[in-house]
Design an enzyme around this catalytic site. Structure first.
Site, PDB file in Angstrom:
ATOM      1  N   GLY A 183      -5.251  10.788  -0.826  1.00 18.77           N
ATOM      2  CA  GLY A 183      -6.029  11.776  -0.083  1.00 18.77           C
ATOM      3  C   GLY A 183      -5.549  13.206  -0.242  1.00 18.77           C
ATOM      4  O   GLY A 183      -6.352  14.105  -0.547  1.00 18.77           O
ATOM      5  N   ASP A 236      -6.093   1.479   2.547  1.00 14.63           N
ATOM      6  CA  ASP A 236      -5.600   0.423   3.435  1.00 14.63           C
ATOM      7  C   ASP A 236      -6.508  -0.794   3.370  1.00 14.63           C
ATOM      8  O   ASP A 236      -6.048  -1.942   3.317  1.00 14.63           O
ATOM      9  CB  ASP A 236      -5.528   0.923   4.878  1.00 14.63           C
ATOM     10  N   GLY A 288       0.884   8.306   1.857  1.00 16.09           N
ATOM     11  CA  GLY A 288       1.589   9.215   2.743  1.00 16.09           C
ATOM     12  C   GLY A 288       2.636  10.060   2.040  1.00 16.09           C
ATOM     13  O   GLY A 288       2.562  10.344   0.842  1.00 16.09           O
ATOM     14  N   LYS A 311      -5.502   0.619   9.721  1.00 15.26           N
ATOM     15  CA  LYS A 311      -4.343  -0.110   9.213  1.00 15.26           C
ATOM     16  C   LYS A 311      -4.190  -1.458   9.920  1.00 15.26           C
ATOM     17  O   LYS A 311      -3.949  -2.490   9.288  1.00 15.26           O
ATOM     18  CB  LYS A 311      -3.072   0.735   9.379  1.00 15.26           C
ATOM     19  N   LYS A 350       0.866  -1.178   0.000  1.00 19.37           N
ATOM     20  CA  LYS A 350       0.000   0.000   0.000  1.00 19.37           C
ATOM     21  C   LYS A 350       0.903   1.229   0.000  1.00 19.37           C
ATOM     22  O   LYS A 350       1.663   1.464   0.935  1.00 19.37           O
ATOM     23  CB  LYS A 350      -0.936  -0.013   1.206  1.00 19.37           C
TER      24      LYS A 350
END
Length: 299
Positions: free
Chosen positions: A70, A200, A37, A256, A34
């Site tokens: 995001g 996630d 970030g 997560k 994944k």
């Protein structure tokens, strides 16, 4: 006795020999990563991630990427004057917002990742949940517990979905032909509607469907922290449930851990939560004895 001019080449040889047992153990196995970030917005980390993925492929592993987006979605919505509303960390997604989410995830972000991997020697293919009905989904409702003596409130957060089915055969066909699937976390409903799904969650569902050897979640924290704020290197499933029950695992770490536990129940070998802000975090976690984050295991 080592000569000075041979010291650096010998150190490189030692490193290669150190990773040999891991290459042997994971050769031919699927690793679901994944990607999210800070690693998705820092230019150097983007390039390093692409190199890590290509290296995994060339030494015999089969990486499958699920990505978030995001911050990128938020930036576009802000430019268009659309105010984002969040409930319990979930973006309320009306049709207008969903159109932007799909455009950013399946278009801009997905294709950028594919481009980075291919530029560095890989053969990446971008997919969304709509492609071949890869990710089947249904509407997801939040449950808000108001009080012990009252029933939970069911909250409609729009076109946010939960995964009902993953077409593992489609992914495996791409892996088998030497490609690296890059998956945007959108799903398709029974009536053709598009759903926005937590990345996630999608990564955990994909790993379980593929019975992957590993699930690796890149985050912006070192891993799972205990009550004293210290990194937990290895976390057993029952210990994770206990930390959730005692509200040690909360906020963004909660989904997560839940997706890691779901993946382990689906016969995934191990799950890893890793700080994606570190250079070559994926390689360091998979190919070293200590790793750099938290590994989540069954027992």
């Amino acid at each position: 006795m080592e000569k000075e001019e041979f010291r650096e080449p010998l150190e490189k040889a030692r490193i290669l020999l150190e990773v040999l047992p891991y290459i042997r153990r994971f050769y031919g196995k699927i690793v679901v990563i994944k990607y999210g970030g800070h690693a998705m917005v820092d230019e150097d980390l983007k390039r390093q991630f692409a190199l890590d993925v290509v290296m995994l492929k060339f030494i015999g592993l089969s990486p499958v990427i699920v990505h978030g987006g995001g911050p990128q979605i938020g930036t576009i919505l802000e430019k268009l004057g659309i105010v984002s509303k969040f409930i319990n960390g979930m973006r309320v997604t009306d049709q207008e917002t969903m159109d932007i989410v799909e455009m950013v995830l399946a278009g801009k972000v997905n294709k950028e990742i594919v481009g980075f991997i291919n530029h560095n020697g890989g053969k990446a293919v971008g997919l969304s949940g709509k492609d071949g009905n890869l990710i089947r989904a249904e509407k997801y409702y939040l449950s808000d517990e108001k009080a012990v003596d009252s029933p939970p409130e069911i909250i409609d957060i729009g076109l946010v979905g939960r995964v009902t089915e993953i077409d593992a055969d489609l992914i495996l066909s791409l892996v088998g032909s030497g490609h690296i699937p890059v998956i945007a976390p959108t799903g398709v409903g029974n009536d053709g509607e598009t759903y926005n799904i937590n990345a996630d969650v999608v990564a955990g569902e994909v790993a379980a469907a593929l019975k992957a050897e590993k699930l690796v979640l890149l985050t912006d924290v070192p891993g799972v922290l205990d009550e004293q704020g210290e990194l937990i290197a290895t976390l057993k499933s029952d210990e994770a449930e206990d930390l959730i029950g005692r509200n040690v695992i909360t906020g963004g770490m909660y989904p997560k851990i839940k997706c890691c536990l779901k993946a382990l129940r689906g016969d995934v070998g191990k799950a890893h939560i890793v700080d994606g802000r570190l250079s070559h975090a994926v390689l360091l976690e998979i190919f070293t004895d200590r790793g750099i984050g938290t590994e989540v295991v069954r027992e």
